[in-house]
Design an enzyme around this catalytic site. Structure first.
Site, mmCIF file in Angstrom:
data_model
loop_
_atom_site.group_PDB
_atom_site.id
_atom_site.type_symbol
_atom_site.label_atom_id
_atom_site.label_comp_id
_atom_site.label_asym_id
_atom_site.label_seq_id
_atom_site.Cartn_x
_atom_site.Cartn_y
_atom_site.Cartn_z
ATOM 1 N N GLU A 1 -5.103 -5.843 0.593
ATOM 2 C CA GLU A 1 -4.844 -5.527 1.993
ATOM 3 C C GLU A 1 -3.603 -4.643 2.108
ATOM 4 O OE1 GLU A 1 -3.969 -8.402 5.802
ATOM 5 O OE2 GLU A 1 -4.473 -9.249 3.865
ATOM 6 N N ASP B 1 -8.585 -3.490 4.616
ATOM 7 C CA ASP B 1 -8.731 -4.873 4.150
ATOM 8 C C ASP B 1 -10.086 -5.026 3.461
ATOM 9 O OD1 ASP B 1 -8.487 -7.567 3.798
ATOM 10 O OD2 ASP B 1 -8.213 -8.065 5.909
#
Length: 433
Positions: free
Chosen positions: A122, A27
């Site tokens: 992500e 992320d």
DNA sequence: TCTGGGGTCCTAGGACCC
DNA sequence: TCTGGGGTCCTAGGACCC
């Protein structure tokens, strides 16, 4: 660089040899803001907000320096400016976000093909098939972070664990710019003290409902009978949350996923609804949605229109047709009927947003002749034959493919030239169909 | 000073069918 | 004079996520 290993904290030192935590969640940190700081060195170390501004709009992303002042994504610009007077607002380089996000995914794809991208910045990875090449998950996480930093120039946090849910929580705990590995066997001691708000699916409302039961940590949630949780949050949500709290997450990494709906919306300056206005906006939205559908050979049976009123209340109307639609004009007309149904129910009112969404998607190729199959109906009085509509859409799609998206359009779309949000930003959030 | 845009999933009531 | 039970689809609203 911060590397933190849960098993170091709680038990061993030999973490790099621990196998089993083979789901990774990667992320990027404060993605848009980090890209701005990468592109403009003068912004590094300073509080930066992408989007918004003191006079309107919302903050799309905040740098960590800005977050320290309480600035968050989704916040109105004026409030962010009040929280942090030195805040630097930048317009945003949306094409760069797409390019750099893709570059990061390329780094992940070098590790394994088992990558599930869930947004621009992500992704989950299943590295169980990659450990023989790159070592245990902890080493792979460290390698990803180094490569993204070296090749793309951005900070990225990585969590590794036995399940997606836990890997995701680990990456949140790792932020900013960290790595957290939860070794199998150490899940409980990792999870128990964490706030329930870290569980995927617990937002402000459910967090408060749980707090009303005296539940603030995941450990407390795990010790609460699931029937009590289900009673307060509903059967499905309660059941899911209890399972998560008990570290039961059966989800696998999925590399291909079909969208279940396609939509577009536009915030409007607060205004009394007007026939021409509403039609112009809906035509524009229908054009965006139907083009995306046709580009992928898809069509949808259910059309939903959302209207937001002054005061932020939303109202929706939907209609399920007998046959999937993908024609711009048909979608516009159905949407118009639905929008006015909602507006008239709220009248007198002012509207601040219009949105269109199409769901119940199907492959268009298998359901051709969409419009000719529709019986004569009150939804399209005097409408053109379906074949004509398809032909018009097809030639407009072709022109746009060759000459660009603005080369041609339906009249109301051409006339409305004041898109508040650049199309490049919209495209960032689009899911693959 | 006035709140973006893209999605997913769940619930509850009613229509309808067998 | 009074009508069951189960399943599916549709609609409107809501919570949540990035």
């Amino acid at each position: 660089m911060r590397e933190r290993y849960i098993e170091q904290v709680f038990e061993y030192g030999g973490v790099m040899s621990v196998p089993g935590a083979t789901i990774l969640h990667a992320d990027l940190d404060a993605f848009y803001a980090s890209v701005e700081q990468l592109l403009d060195p003068a912004l590094r170390g300073r509080p930066v907000a992408v989007g918004g501004g003191p006079n309107g709009g919302v903050v799309l992303a905040a740098s960590y320096e800005a977050k320290a002042y309480g600035v968050q994504g989704g916040m109105p610009g004026w409030r962010a400016a009040r929280l942090c007077p030195e805040l630097v607002f930048v317009r945003g380089h949306f094409r760069e976000y797409q390019r750099l996000g893709d570059a990061v995914m390329d780094v992940l794809a070098d590790v394994t093909p088992e990558v599930e991208r869930i947004s621009i910045d992500e992704a989950f990875l299943d590295v169980s098939g990659a450990t023989h090449l790159f070592g245990p998950p902890a080493a792979i996480g460290a390698r990803i972070r180094e490569q993204v930093r070296a090749e793309v120039g951005l900070p990225i946090s990585v969590g590794a664990a036995r399940t997606k849910h836990l890997a995701k929580i680990a990456s949140q705990v790792a932020k900013p710019d960290g790595l957290v590995v939860v070794a199998p066997g150490h899940e409980r001691v990792f999870l128990d003290p964490l706030p329930v708000g870290l569980i995927w699916g617990v937002g402000p409302v459910n967090e408060q409902r749980l707090a009303d039961l005296g539940i603030r940590t995941i450990g407390e949630l795990a010790r609460t009978p699931s029937s009590a949780v289900e009673h307060v949050l509903g059967l499905a949500v309660g059941h899911k949350l209890s399972a998560m709290a008990h570290d039961e997450d059966p989800r696998r990494v999925v590399t291909t996923r079909h969208a279940r709906s396609v939509g577009a919306q536009s915030a409007l300056s607060r205004r009394a609804p007007d026939r021409d206005d509403v039609r112009a906006v809906l035509a524009h939205l229908a054009d965006r949605v139907s083009r995306r559908l046709r580009a992928k050979g898809r069509a949808g049976r259910t059309v939903t229109v959302a209207v937001r009123l002054a005061g932020m209340q939303r109202s929706t109307r939907s209609r399920t047709l007998s046959v999937p639609v993908a024609a711009t004009l048909t979608l516009t007309e159905v949407s118009e009927q639905l929008a006015w149904s909602a507006i008239e129910a709220a009248a007198p009112c002012e509207i601040t947003l219009l949105g269109i969404s199409v769901s119940q998607l199907a492959d268009q190729r298998s359901v051709q002749l969409e419009l000719d199959l529709e019986p004569p109906d009150p939804w399209r009085p005097g409408s053109a034959p379906g074949a004509a509509r398809s032909a018009v859409d097809a030639s407009m799609d072709a022109i746009r493919t060759r000459f660009g998206g603005d080369a041609v359009g339906y009249l109301p779309v051409v006339l409305r030239g004041d898109g508040a949000v650049p199309d490049e930003f919209r495209e960032l959030a689009e899911h693959d169909l």
